[in-house]
Scaffold this active site. Structure first.
Site, short mmCIF file in Angstrom:
data_model
loop_
_atom_site.label_atom_id
_atom_site.label_comp_id
_atom_site.label_asym_id
_atom_site.label_seq_id
_atom_site.Cartn_x
_atom_site.Cartn_y
_atom_site.Cartn_z
N LYS A 102 0.86 -1.18 0.00
CA LYS A 102 0.00 0.00 0.00
C LYS A 102 0.89 1.23 0.00
O LYS A 102 1.78 1.36 0.84
CB LYS A 102 -0.90 -0.03 1.24
N HIS A 104 -0.19 4.44 0.25
CA HIS A 104 -0.81 5.62 0.86
C HIS A 104 -1.26 5.25 2.27
O HIS A 104 -1.18 4.09 2.67
CB HIS A 104 -2.01 6.11 0.03
#
Length: 216
Positions: A102, A104
């Site tokens: 991921k 963010h």
């Protein structure tokens, strides 16, 4: 009925353990197949967690974290953690990996417990066929922290030769020094057919012949 026999009957009733003629990824023709993707109800996952918890208790596996490799290991690790807490009151952390990092928010590849140096980890899996998932899992864990993988807990040990003369379970033990704990083995399944716990006597000869050819 002991919990191992209960588990084998449970797998049959859930359509996870089936008999017939199946071509495995290895190309071998097997008289039985285990498809953990057929667990699909709340009852299934609750009971499955209880069987993992019983295996953990029976073998005195004392760890800080259950790790579930994506994707099949995710519900297994969660179910095992819930069942162990409900049964014993012991609360074990759990985490699992994303297939893609991921980029963010909090970022990273792991979800759940943030691994720390010294954490003792048990990997919760369904079966080990060639040990590929474990070989992929070890770098993920080691890149996160200096953890100690104490155990791998699986549903069924097929007790089959890998690429050489050892089983995939033995290869994992030799390569990583990690003990693998199965809830049941294929020999337990054969015993359950013989004593009538589950149907399938028409496949007994094929099961034994398969064991003779590929078994450890």
């Amino acid at each position: 009925m002991d919990y191992k026999k209960e588990f084998i009957k449970f797998m049959c009733d859930a359509g996870v353990l089936t008999f017939g003629e199946f071509t495995l990824k290895s190309g071998r023709k097997a008289p039985y197949f285990i498809n953990t993707g057929n667990y699909k109800t709340g009852e299934h996952i609750a009971k499955l967690g209880e069987f993992y918890a019983k295996c953990i208790e029976e073998n005195n596996i004392d760890v800080d974290v259950f790790f579930g490799p994506a994707y099949k290991g995710i519900p297994l690790a969660v179910a095992a953690a819930m069942a162990l807490y409900n049964k014993t009151g012991k609360s074990v952390n759990y985490c699992f990996n994303r297939k893609e990092a991921k980029d963010h928010g909090e970022g990273g590849v792991l979800v759940g417990h943030k691994l720390a140096d010294g954490d003792r980890v048990a990997v919760i899996e369904d079966v080990i066929t060639a040990g590929t998932a474990i070989r992929e899992t070890m770098p993920i864990l080691k890149n996160a922290a200096d953890v100690k993988v104490e155990a791998v807990i699986i549903s069924v040990d097929r007790m089959e030769k890998g690429k050489g003369d050892k089983s995939a379970v033995q290869e994992v033990n030799d390569e990583f020094g990690i003990k693998v704990y199965p809830i049941v083995t294929v020999c337990d399944i054969i015993d359950c057919i013989e004593d009538g716990t589950i149907p399938g006597k028409e496949y007994l000869d094929a099961m034994k012949e398969y064991r003779k050819t590929y078994g450890i």
